[in-house]
Scaffold this motif. Structure first.
Motif, PDB file in Angstrom:
ATOM      1  N   THR A 109       3.053  -1.439 -11.514  1.00 12.49           N
ATOM      2  CA  THR A 109       2.415  -2.462 -12.345  1.00 12.49           C
ATOM      3  C   THR A 109       3.205  -2.599 -13.653  1.00 12.49           C
ATOM      4  N   SER A 153      -1.281   3.236  -9.587  1.00 12.78           N
ATOM      5  CA  SER A 153      -2.086   3.382  -8.386  1.00 12.78           C
ATOM      6  C   SER A 153      -1.378   4.095  -7.238  1.00 12.78           C
ATOM      7  N   ARG A 154      -0.068   3.914  -7.136  1.00 15.56           N
ATOM      8  CA  ARG A 154       0.676   4.487  -6.010  1.00 15.56           C
ATOM      9  C   ARG A 154       1.344   5.812  -6.399  1.00 15.56           C
ATOM     10  N   THR A 182       0.209  -3.907  -6.784  1.00 11.44           N
ATOM     11  CA  THR A 182      -1.150  -3.356  -6.729  1.00 11.44           C
ATOM     12  C   THR A 182      -2.224  -4.436  -6.649  1.00 11.44           C
ATOM     13  N   HIS A 203       3.408   3.629 -12.899  1.00 13.34           N
ATOM     14  CA  HIS A 203       2.749   3.706 -11.591  1.00 13.34           C
ATOM     15  C   HIS A 203       1.282   4.048 -11.854  1.00 13.34           C
ATOM     16  N   ASP A 234       0.833  -1.211   0.000  1.00 13.87           N
ATOM     17  CA  ASP A 234       0.000   0.000   0.000  1.00 13.87           C
ATOM     18  C   ASP A 234       0.867   1.261   0.000  1.00 13.87           C
ATOM     19  N   GLN A 235       0.220   2.426  -0.050  1.00 16.45           N
ATOM     20  CA  GLN A 235       0.972   3.679  -0.096  1.00 16.45           C
ATOM     21  C   GLN A 235       1.805   3.872   1.166  1.00 16.45           C
TER      22      GLN A 235
END
Length: 342
Positions: free
Chosen positions: A218, A210-211, A238, A208, A159-160
């Motif tokens: 990804t 999502s983060r 992710t 990137h 996660d972040q």
């Protein structure tokens, strides 16, 4: 009684805990010293793992003549300079993956190791998996025939907060990449090692999605091997909640599929080959603290044996370089939006 080897650890972060536990579990090893630029971190780590000597400057530590082997557990982009300095000090080396973040930075490591006649063990603990060892052997013996597809599914979850937990994570300068260079490098190394053929071309995509990081979270890549077969790499941080790392090898004479949870397919056209033991689950899909220590135990023991018998360790720096070259080529393919030839 055979000699006990004095180990030192540079960098007292997450993965150093695995090294501390393993060194304390090996009969011929002694955790002699630890080093971190953050004083409290080094002091607490030394107390936790019963190290008598604490340093805050690794160059000062390298002057200690009692140290035999140094474990480099710092951020990836710091490995090269440290490895060269450790080699020049005449100490043997255990280096966490990747051994550096570009092939250009790996070249001085290889030269320093040769020049100083020391032993260097790259940490790619997945190579100790019984299923992987058996698969490599069967490919070498031609039991699968021509390899037509060899795929690695490296779907982790970070996660972040994971990336925010340390300033170097998710940066080009010190992490060298993201889902592929930090987490996926283990699986990419294992795939090319099992197949035993040079990768000749790569077409990849990595970003990137999502983060909030500089590097990729990804990625996908299509590989072509020297023998004509194809490979697919899917790497991500992710994929909630983090899936088992899985390898699928398809040859003209059979299929082998195995993951962290064991062997899923073990099928051959013309003979009945016994399945190997699944072995210890490596883990790591959901976090670095969930990685088993069995592979590290084998690799550190192997380094001691290599020193005593003056042979190459299981994974010298020349082999640690290959996965980094593949990953850098995927990044280059993404930048140039075209197929890259190695």
């Amino acid at each position: 009684m055979s000699k006990k080897y004095n180990f030192a650890i540079i960098g007292c972060g997450v993965i150093a805990n695995t090294h501390g536990n393993v060194i304390n579990a090996i009969e011929r090893a002694n955790l002699y010293a630890v080093c971190d630029i953050i004083k409290d971190k080094a002091d607490e780590f030394a107390k936790k793992y019963n190290a008598d000597n604490v340093y805050y400057d690794y160059m000062e530590m390298l002057q200690d003549p009692n140290i035999d082997i140094v474990c480099i557990c710092t951020p990836s982009g710091m490995h090269g300079e440290m490895a060269v300095n450790v080699a020049n000090a005449g100490k043997h080396i255990v280096c966490e993956k990747p051994i550096e973040i570009t092939t250009e930075k790996i070249k001085p490591i290889i030269e320093a190791v040769k020049r100083n006649n020391i032993k260097f063990q790259s940490i790619f603990q997945r190579r100790t998996m019984p299923a992987a060892i058996a698969t490599k052997k069967l490919i070498e013996e031609g039991k699968l025939g021509k390899i037509v597809m060899a795929n690695a599914y490296l779907k982790y979850y970070r996660d972040q907060a994971y990336y925010d937990s340390a300033g170097w994570r998710g940066t080009w300068e010190l992490d060298g990449g993201g889902a592929l260079m930090n987490q996926g490098v283990h699986g990419i190394d294992l795939l090319q090692w099992m197949v035993g053929q040079k990768v000749t071309s790569i077409f990849g995509r990595a970003d990137h999605l999502s983060r909030n990081i500089e590097v990729e979270d990804t990625a996908v890549a299509l590989l072509q091997f020297e023998g004509g077969g194809y490979g697919v790499i899917e790497g991500a941080t992710t994929c909630y909640p983090g899936l088992d790392t899985t390898f699928a090898i398809h040859g003209e004479k059979g299929t082998i599929i195995f993951s962290d949870s064991g062997i899923e397919r073990w099928d051959f056209i013309d003979e009945d080959i016994p399945r190997p033991d699944a072995g210890e689950k490596i883990g790591g899909a959901t976090g670095a603290t969930h990685i088993s220590s069995g592979g590290h135990y084998i690799l550190l023991n192997d380094l001691i044996d290599a020193i005593e018998n003056d042979r190459q360790p299981m994974i010298p720096p020349e082999e640690g370089k290959v996965a980094v070259e593949i990953i850098n080529s995927i990044y280059r393919s993404e930048r140039e939006k075209k197929e890259v030839y190695l």
